[in-house]
Design an enzyme around this catalytic site. Structure first.
Site, PDB file in Angstrom:
ATOM      1  N   SER A   1      -2.241   2.657   3.627  1.00  0.00           N
ATOM      2  CA  SER A   1      -2.385   1.274   3.175  1.00  0.00           C
ATOM      3  C   SER A   1      -3.368   0.463   4.009  1.00  0.00           C
ATOM      4  CB  SER A   1      -1.026   0.559   3.170  1.00  0.00           C
ATOM      5  OG  SER A   1      -0.644   0.188   4.473  1.00  0.00           O
TER       6      SER A   1
ATOM      7  N   LYS B   1       0.169  -4.414   9.376  1.00  0.00           N
ATOM      8  CA  LYS B   1      -0.462  -5.182   8.301  1.00  0.00           C
ATOM      9  C   LYS B   1      -1.321  -6.297   8.891  1.00  0.00           C
ATOM     10  CE  LYS B   1       1.890  -2.973   5.095  1.00  0.00           C
ATOM     11  NZ  LYS B   1       1.216  -2.007   4.196  1.00  0.00           N
TER      12      LYS B   1
END
Length: 206
Positions: free
Chosen positions: A128, A165
């Site tokens: 991701s 993230k």
């Protein structure tokens, strides 16, 4: 930073990108119109490409020129003082599934990377964050801190699951943004998420 350091940085990035592209040294040499011995010298850190060759390399590997010179996994022999830091589990860059308290081992780390504060490593898992050039197996040097600036990449704990993230705040909402369009952002109130540190450096797995 010395010329030797620059060569070491470039050679590490050059090899990483070549391996990612599944190219042999001869393939790169043919694509760039240079000899295999020149490519070998670049990869060993013996020589630096000239400006024109550097531009061709950036086009071949589809990366900006400056990324070829960013310090990612420089050979440790170029540094004088080392310190052992814990490798704390594997952080998930996909669905997030590993708690961060588990220590896998220790990594010898140049002290000059740290500049104060407490640090530890996490290991990337998933895809991701590939847009930030973070790939499966990369070691992630994390500086322990409970807050980060908007847009910085951080390790965030939600329940028993750790995520890497890009972090944004919108009022009271914490937004965890991936660097892969296949993964939607995660929205959560600050009470449900704990920032455990800021990404300081990526040590590439090759």
């Amino acid at each position: 930073m010395t010329e030797t350091d620059v060569k070491a940085i470039f050679s590490a990035n050059f090899k990483r990108l070549r391996v990612e592209k599944k190219m042999e040294q001869k393939d790169v040499a043919d694509a760039l119109g240079v000899s295999s011995s020149i490519v070998s010298d670049w990869e060993k850190g013996n020589k630096m490409p000239r400006a024109g060759a550097l531009q061709k390399i950036s086009v071949l590997f589809n990366v900006p020129q400056h990324e070829l010179l960013i310090e990612r996994g420089v050979p440790y022999s170029t540094f004088k003082e080392m310190i052992n830091l814990p490798v704390v589990g594997r952080i998930s860059c996909g669905n997030g599934s590993i708690a961060y308290e588990e220590i896998e081992g220790y990594e010898s780390t140049p002290k000059e990377w740290l500049h104060g504060g407490d640090h530890f490593y996490l290991r990337a898992k998933g895809d991701s964050m590939t847009g930030a050039r973070i790939f499966e197996g990369d070691l992630l040097l994390i500086r322990k801190q409970g807050e980060v600036e908007n847009g910085e990449i951080a390790a965030v704990l939600i329940g028993d699951e750790a995520y890497l993230k890009r972090v944004y705040r919108n009022g009271e909402t914490l937004i965890l943004q991936s660097e892969n369009p296949n993964y939607p952002p995660i929205f959560c109130p600050p009470a449900e998420a704990k920032i455990i540190g800021r990404l300081k450096k990526i040590v590439v797995e090759v």
